[in-house]
Design an enzyme around this catalytic site. Structure first.
Site: not given
Length: 350
Positions: A37, A50, A83, A116-117, A189, A305
């Site tokens: 981005t 975009y 990404s 960013t992903d 993120k 657990e």
């Protein structure tokens, strides 16, 4: 917008040429661009549409007023992708380039522009797979370069400031967005649109950037290193736990040839009885099984657990599922397969 970026680039180059003595005294920072981005350009398909990676690294640099006051910059285009399409092939190219730049005396630091992903996964991979003490700083943006109030130029400026800072040496890969510095291990993120999307939920950010300085909050932490070996990484799949999940996702991962499986478990890394039984069978067959949590924060520790000792599982500690996968891939690539050895890497003794 693109014409403005090109004009700004010419002005930046001219300003450097006008004072070569000053420029020569600045640290040399190499920018490795991958797309995302931060290099996105508007598309008419929607008001917010975009295309990622449409703007070159040189144009990105040119769009940042005053960036030449902090470093001598050179740029290389490694890829031009969103990404969501980040791949192990690009990871290996980045790692190889970082290793080469580590041996280049003139280079003080490295900045990687990235979507960013999957930025957090790339950051952890480079943190673990490279050994340089030079700063390696990943940076992205939540708004494309052509958007009103684009956050990319400011983020890129701050990333260069961090990469040029002697305080950043020896800290491994860092992530810089929105005036905040995060470590590769914890950053994730957390929001689909907010510019404050990146947070470190377990340990907090490692530093911050103000208009005139870079500040770190603590001394560098100890690092682990598992070189990538330069070849394809072993296949590791993530199995997601949810209400009603059965054994089929685990069986599909095994049928596809997975050498490791990460459970994105509910709560403390748990799942249905059918899923756990299938994972136990996989572990007995030599597949490395790591229990992580889909919750977003908090550790998954051994024998809470579930009886990991009896099941043959590894607890992911503070690694989220995506990052647990990255660490497990590198461990397997380095021949670390015994559950106790894998566990030691996920929760090393201080």
């Amino acid at each position: 917008m693109l014409r403005t970026l090109v004009c700004a680039m010419a002005m930046t180059v001219a300003s450097l040429a006008g004072d070569p003595a000053r420029a020569a005294d600045l640290p040399h920072i190499v920018i490795l661009a991958t797309g995302g981005t931060i290099a996105g350009a508007a598309d008419p398909r929607s008001g917010l549409g975009y295309n990622a990676g449409a703007i070159s690294a040189d144009a990105l640099i040119a769009s940042v007023p005053g960036i030449s006051a902090h470093a001598r910059l050179s740029a290389e285009q490694i890829s031009a992708i969103g990404s969501q399409d980040m791949s192990e092939e690009v990871w290996l190219k980045l790692a190889a380039r970082i290793d080469a730049l580590d041996k280049t005396a003139d280079v003080a630091g490295i900045v990687i522009t990235h979507g960013t992903d999957t930025l957090e996964e790339t950051a952890l991979f480079l943190d673990l797979a490279t050994r340089t003490d030079k700063p390696v700083v990943l940076v992205g943006a939540m708004r494309p370069a052509t958007a009103v109030s684009a956050d990319g130029p400011r983020n890129l400026l701050e990333a260069v400031m961090v990469a040029a800072s002697p305080q950043a040496r020896g800290r491994g890969a860092l992530v810089v967005l929105n005036d905040t510095i995060h470590g590769a291990r914890d950053v994730t993120k957390t929001d689909t649109v907010s510019v404050q999307t990146f947070r470190s939920p377990n340990f907090g950010p490692v530093g911050g950037v103000s208009p005139d300085r870079v500040v770190f909050y603590a001394a560098p932490a100890s690092r682990q290193s598992f070189p990538s070996k330069g070849g394809p990484l072993p296949q590791v799949e993530i199995v997601y736990a949810y209400a009603g999940v059965d054994a089929r996702p685990v069986e599909a991962a095994r049928a596809a040839g997975a050498r490791g499986i990460v459970l994105a478990g509910v709560g403390d890394g748990n799942a249905s009885k059918a899923t756990i039984a299938a994972l136990q069978a996989a572990a007995k067959a030599g597949v490395v099984v790591v229990r992580s949590s889909r919750t977003g924060a908090g550790p998954v520790l051994r024998n809470i657990e579930l009886n990991d000792d009896e099941l043959g599982f590894v607890a992911a500690a503070f690694y989220n599922p995506a990052k647990a996968r990255v660490l497990l891939q590198l461990l397997l690539a380095n021949g670390v397969t015994a559950p106790d050895k894998v566990q030691a890497a996920f929760l090393p003794t201080p």
